[in-house]
Design a protein around this motif. Structure first.
Motif, PDB file in Angstrom:
ATOM      1  N   GLY A   1      23.604 -10.320 -31.951  1.00 21.31           N
ATOM      2  CA  GLY A   1      22.498 -10.181 -31.027  1.00 21.31           C
ATOM      3  C   GLY A   1      22.726 -10.876 -29.273  1.00 21.31           C
ATOM      4  O   GLY A   1      24.076 -10.887 -29.306  1.00 21.31           O
ATOM      5  N   SER A   2      21.885 -11.572 -28.910  1.00 22.52           N
ATOM      6  CA  SER A   2      22.066 -12.147 -27.595  1.00 22.52           C
ATOM      7  C   SER A   2      22.191 -13.623 -27.532  1.00 22.52           C
ATOM      8  O   SER A   2      22.380 -14.197 -26.578  1.00 22.52           O
ATOM      9  CB  SER A   2      21.298 -11.405 -26.536  1.00 22.52           C
ATOM     10  OG  SER A   2      19.848 -11.600 -26.709  1.00 22.52           O
ATOM     11  N   ASP A   3      21.582 -14.301 -28.656  1.00 21.84           N
ATOM     12  CA  ASP A   3      21.365 -15.659 -28.804  1.00 21.84           C
ATOM     13  C   ASP A   3      22.339 -16.406 -29.643  1.00 21.84           C
ATOM     14  O   ASP A   3      22.916 -15.588 -30.824  1.00 21.84           O
ATOM     15  CB  ASP A   3      19.995 -16.144 -29.061  1.00 21.84           C
ATOM     16  CG  ASP A   3      18.984 -15.746 -27.992  1.00 21.84           C
ATOM     17  OD1 ASP A   3      19.334 -15.827 -26.888  1.00 21.84           O
ATOM     18  OD2 ASP A   3      17.932 -15.482 -28.682  1.00 21.84           O
ATOM     19  N   VAL A   4      22.850 -17.435 -29.543  1.00 21.27           N
ATOM     20  CA  VAL A   4      23.622 -18.094 -30.549  1.00 21.27           C
ATOM     21  C   VAL A   4      22.934 -18.177 -31.865  1.00 21.27           C
ATOM     22  O   VAL A   4      21.647 -18.323 -32.043  1.00 21.27           O
ATOM     23  CB  VAL A   4      23.980 -19.665 -30.090  1.00 21.27           C
ATOM     24  CG1 VAL A   4      24.583 -20.531 -31.084  1.00 21.27           C
ATOM     25  CG2 VAL A   4      24.762 -19.509 -28.678  1.00 21.27           C
TER      26      VAL A   4
ATOM     27  N   THR B   1      20.674 -10.751 -35.551  1.00 23.29           N
ATOM     28  CA  THR B   1      20.441 -10.008 -34.524  1.00 23.29           C
ATOM     29  C   THR B   1      18.886 -11.051 -34.196  1.00 23.29           C
ATOM     30  O   THR B   1      18.728 -11.825 -34.960  1.00 23.29           O
ATOM     31  CB  THR B   1      19.910  -8.519 -34.338  1.00 23.29           C
ATOM     32  OG1 THR B   1      18.995  -8.195 -35.394  1.00 23.29           O
ATOM     33  CG2 THR B   1      21.251  -7.487 -34.561  1.00 23.29           C
ATOM     34  N   ALA B   2      18.321 -10.456 -33.010  1.00 28.46           N
ATOM     35  CA  ALA B   2      16.929 -11.285 -32.911  1.00 28.46           C
ATOM     36  C   ALA B   2      16.180 -11.043 -33.908  1.00 28.46           C
ATOM     37  O   ALA B   2      15.203 -12.037 -34.194  1.00 28.46           O
ATOM     38  CB  ALA B   2      16.469 -10.925 -31.488  1.00 28.46           C
ATOM     39  N   ASP B   3      15.877 -10.067 -34.419  1.00 29.13           N
ATOM     40  CA  ASP B   3      14.816  -9.645 -35.623  1.00 29.13           C
ATOM     41  C   ASP B   3      15.525  -9.215 -36.977  1.00 29.13           C
ATOM     42  O   ASP B   3      14.716  -8.707 -37.521  1.00 29.13           O
ATOM     43  CB  ASP B   3      13.934  -8.352 -34.992  1.00 29.13           C
ATOM     44  CG  ASP B   3      14.760  -7.277 -34.367  1.00 29.13           C
ATOM     45  OD1 ASP B   3      15.937  -7.220 -34.950  1.00 29.13           O
ATOM     46  OD2 ASP B   3      14.106  -6.492 -33.815  1.00 29.13           O
ATOM     47  N   ALA B   4      16.519  -9.250 -37.221  1.00 23.77           N
ATOM     48  CA  ALA B   4      17.366  -8.835 -38.509  1.00 23.77           C
ATOM     49  C   ALA B   4      18.483  -9.679 -39.129  1.00 23.77           C
ATOM     50  O   ALA B   4      19.302 -10.287 -38.133  1.00 23.77           O
ATOM     51  CB  ALA B   4      17.704  -7.470 -38.431  1.00 23.77           C
ATOM     52  N   CYS B   5      18.519  -9.735 -40.256  1.00 21.65           N
ATOM     53  CA  CYS B   5      19.907 -10.628 -40.993  1.00 21.65           C
ATOM     54  C   CYS B   5      20.070  -9.680 -41.849  1.00 21.65           C
ATOM     55  O   CYS B   5      19.733  -9.719 -43.196  1.00 21.65           O
ATOM     56  CB  CYS B   5      19.364 -12.020 -41.634  1.00 21.65           C
ATOM     57  SG  CYS B   5      20.943 -12.849 -42.073  1.00 21.65           S
ATOM     58  N   THR B   6      21.029  -8.614 -41.719  1.00 23.84           N
ATOM     59  CA  THR B   6      21.395  -7.578 -42.637  1.00 23.84           C
ATOM     60  C   THR B   6      22.923  -7.955 -43.354  1.00 23.84           C
ATOM     61  O   THR B   6      23.793  -8.188 -42.619  1.00 23.84           O
ATOM     62  CB  THR B   6      21.778  -6.300 -41.736  1.00 23.84           C
ATOM     63  OG1 THR B   6      20.310  -5.954 -41.019  1.00 23.84           O
ATOM     64  CG2 THR B   6      21.865  -5.248 -42.924  1.00 23.84           C
ATOM     65  N   VAL B   7      22.360  -8.255 -44.834  1.00 20.08           N
ATOM     66  CA  VAL B   7      23.728  -8.712 -45.514  1.00 20.08           C
ATOM     67  C   VAL B   7      23.869  -7.301 -46.340  1.00 20.08           C
ATOM     68  O   VAL B   7      23.147  -6.541 -46.656  1.00 20.08           O
ATOM     69  CB  VAL B   7      23.396  -9.735 -46.545  1.00 20.08           C
ATOM     70  CG1 VAL B   7      24.534  -9.978 -47.259  1.00 20.08           C
ATOM     71  CG2 VAL B   7      22.870 -10.906 -45.832  1.00 20.08           C
TER      72      VAL B   7
ATOM     73  N   PRO C   1      18.563 -16.795 -35.455  1.00 20.38           N
ATOM     74  CA  PRO C   1      18.925 -16.865 -34.010  1.00 20.38           C
ATOM     75  C   PRO C   1      18.392 -17.634 -33.017  1.00 20.38           C
ATOM     76  O   PRO C   1      17.308 -18.098 -33.345  1.00 20.38           O
ATOM     77  CB  PRO C   1      18.219 -15.238 -33.736  1.00 20.38           C
ATOM     78  CG  PRO C   1      17.416 -15.077 -34.949  1.00 20.38           C
ATOM     79  CD  PRO C   1      17.657 -15.790 -35.898  1.00 20.38           C
ATOM     80  N   GLY C   2      18.837 -18.074 -32.344  1.00 20.71           N
ATOM     81  CA  GLY C   2      18.545 -19.285 -31.598  1.00 20.71           C
ATOM     82  C   GLY C   2      18.646 -20.547 -32.113  1.00 20.71           C
ATOM     83  O   GLY C   2      18.341 -21.815 -31.400  1.00 20.71           O
ATOM     84  N   MET C   3      19.125 -20.556 -33.482  1.00 20.40           N
ATOM     85  CA  MET C   3      19.337 -21.956 -34.153  1.00 20.40           C
ATOM     86  C   MET C   3      17.944 -22.615 -34.403  1.00 20.40           C
ATOM     87  O   MET C   3      17.842 -23.800 -34.182  1.00 20.40           O
ATOM     88  CB  MET C   3      20.133 -22.651 -33.469  1.00 20.40           C
ATOM     89  CG  MET C   3      21.671 -21.932 -33.629  1.00 20.40           C
ATOM     90  SD  MET C   3      23.045 -23.108 -33.257  1.00 20.40           S
ATOM     91  CE  MET C   3      22.632 -23.489 -31.740  1.00 20.40           C
TER      92      MET C   3
ATOM     93  N   GLY D   1      28.483 -17.813 -31.551  1.00 18.47           N
ATOM     94  CA  GLY D   1      27.924 -16.941 -30.120  1.00 18.47           C
ATOM     95  C   GLY D   1      27.817 -15.509 -30.132  1.00 18.47           C
ATOM     96  O   GLY D   1      28.361 -14.794 -31.196  1.00 18.47           O
ATOM     97  N   PRO D   2      27.053 -14.628 -29.119  1.00 16.75           N
ATOM     98  CA  PRO D   2      27.297 -13.637 -29.336  1.00 16.75           C
ATOM     99  C   PRO D   2      28.343 -12.634 -29.294  1.00 16.75           C
ATOM    100  O   PRO D   2      29.486 -13.183 -28.330  1.00 16.75           O
ATOM    101  CB  PRO D   2      26.507 -13.096 -28.014  1.00 16.75           C
ATOM    102  CG  PRO D   2      25.598 -14.236 -27.785  1.00 16.75           C
ATOM    103  CD  PRO D   2      26.512 -15.406 -28.519  1.00 16.75           C
ATOM    104  N   GLY D   3      28.375 -11.635 -30.000  1.00 17.89           N
ATOM    105  CA  GLY D   3      29.782 -10.920 -30.165  1.00 17.89           C
ATOM    106  C   GLY D   3      30.762 -11.601 -31.033  1.00 17.89           C
ATOM    107  O   GLY D   3      32.023 -10.978 -31.254  1.00 17.89           O
ATOM    108  N   ILE D   4      30.723 -12.801 -31.452  1.00 21.02           N
ATOM    109  CA  ILE D   4      31.621 -13.576 -32.414  1.00 21.02           C
ATOM    110  C   ILE D   4      31.261 -13.433 -33.957  1.00 21.02           C
ATOM    111  O   ILE D   4      30.196 -13.137 -34.342  1.00 21.02           O
ATOM    112  CB  ILE D   4      31.489 -15.337 -32.107  1.00 21.02           C
ATOM    113  CG1 ILE D   4      31.573 -15.338 -30.664  1.00 21.02           C
ATOM    114  CG2 ILE D   4      32.323 -15.934 -32.759  1.00 21.02           C
ATOM    115  CD1 ILE D   4      33.107 -14.851 -30.072  1.00 21.02           C
TER     116      ILE D   4
END
Length: 396
Positions: free
Chosen positions: A65-68, A41-47, A111-113, A89-92
């Motif tokens: 999240g909402s960004d690639v 997500t925009a503020d987390a990378c949950t493994v 997020p946002g690469m 992409g979002p949702g992928i």
């Protein structure tokens, strides 16, 4: 190219076991058996777990999240790129299959690469099992690795020679000659770009596009010079009149480009350099992703419109990567081998209709919408079976 910057990469990165496939899945698909799930997500990378046993691991990465976004597995220093999957992409959901030995690593979502990403320590404990192929397959893959390394050395040797000639023309103010050399020299980079990307900051320093820059980042490399050789009109430059580089700025840009290219040559020719079969197969898919996300869109060579040279070079590199592994694939999955040969041939035919690396290609801005669509469709058709290559090679 990878659109993110990481720190300098030690050669030992290439001594670590690497990667397999990046496979597209249905959005929201459930985790496959034994997979580590990742939510970006925009503020987390949950493994789902911070530890795993050595061997073949699958990270099932979902962009919530909402960004690639991108996902990386990094070495103990947090700089070495062990493996990556981009453009989620979002949702992928996409899978990253890796083979890793015991040790300390880092996971990272971007997020946002852009930027350094959201990182966390990841520990691989000893499973007590061998990591990687054994027996006859191991011998086949060792031979494939040697062939591929020889190919890479040949390409970077041609690259440094061409880059020096290009730089000499550019600093001398011979723009016509520099423009003539630009695309033909870059094909050697584009054919082995996954190798260059594995060395961390060499790729963004050398091949970053203006659109990829982060706030405050200094632009350099091929596309920095490209813009100076094909200066845009104000309408294509944010409404501003383009200011040509001064002779001193030209010299620095050219010297930097040659220096970074020589750095790549030196690292590839180091006696300890290797590129494992898993890197080779993953790199083939990465090269097709490069085509799909940059070349087909015309965004890679936005000033010169020489995208078809890059396009063809990426396909060349992917084909060579497959060909050195073909014996293993033909033994394990002859149907996949036949499909790949057929789809490489179809894409080659479309490219040949527009020219060749040796004779030159149609300017990308002169292609019709239908021609671009046909190329895009052929890339997608090849990319899908190519995504299966690493799983076949690794036996995952």
């Amino acid at each position: 190219m990878s659109r993110s910057t990481v720190g300098a990469l030690a050669l030992t990165a290439l001594l670590l076991p690497l990667v397999a496939a990046c496979v597209d899945n249905d959005p929201g698909a459930g985790a496959s058996s034994g997979a580590l799930t990742v939510s970006s997500t925009a503020d987390a990378c949950t493994v789902s777990s911070a530890t795993a046993e050595s061997g073949t691991l699958t990270f099932q990465v979902t962009n919530d999240g909402s960004d690639v976004t991108e996902f990386y597995l990094l070495g103990e220093d947090g700089l070495r790129v062990i493996s990556e999957v981009e453009n989620i992409g979002p949702g992928i959901t996409r899978d990253l299959v890796v083979q890793v030995r015991p040790g300390t690593y880092f996971t990272a979502c971007k997020p946002g690469m852009v930027g350094d990403g959201l990182r966390a320590k990841f520990t691989v404990t000893d499973s007590g099992k061998d990591v990687g192929p054994t027996g006859d397959v191991a011998e086949q893959l060792t031979a494939a690795e040697a062939q591929y390394v020889a190919y890479v050395k040949d390409q970077v040797g041609a690259l440094i020679a061409g880059t020096q000639e290009f730089a000499d023309a550019y600093t001398a103010g011979d723009d016509e000659q520099a423009r003539a050399l630009y695309a033909a020299t870059r094909v050697h980079w584009e054919r082995v770009e996954p190798v260059a990307e594995s060395f961390g900051d060499l790729d963004p320093l050398t091949d970053a596009r203006e659109a990829d820059l982060e706030d405050g980042q200094t632009w350099s490399g091929w596309h920095y010079i490209e813009k100076d050789l094909w200066p845009p009109a104000p309408a294509d430059n944010g409404g501003e009149e383009y200011v040509p580089l001064t002779p001193a700025e030209r010299t620095k840009a050219a010297d930097d480009l040659v220096g970074w290219t020589q750095d790549l040559v030196d690292q590839v020719n180091d006696p300890q350099f290797t590129f494992e079969a898993f890197q080779i197969s993953n790199g083939a898919k990465e090269l097709l992703d490069e085509v799909a996300t940059g070349k087909v869109t015309g965004e890679e060579e936005i000033w010169s419109h020489t995208d078809l040279w890059d396009f063809a070079a990426n396909v060349d590199g992917a084909r060579v990567a497959y060909e050195v592994l073909a014996d293993v694939v033909e033994d394990k999955d002859p149907d996949l081998a036949a499909t790949l040969l057929e789809r490489f041939a179809a894409l080659d035919a479309l490219l040949a209709a527009q020219g060749s690396v040796e004779t030159g290609f149609t300017s990308y801005d002169e292609l019709t919408e239908q021609q671009v669509k046909e190329l895009s469709t052929a890339v997608d058709a090849l990319s899908e079976p190519l995504s299966e290559l690493t799983a076949v090679v690794t036996g995952a």
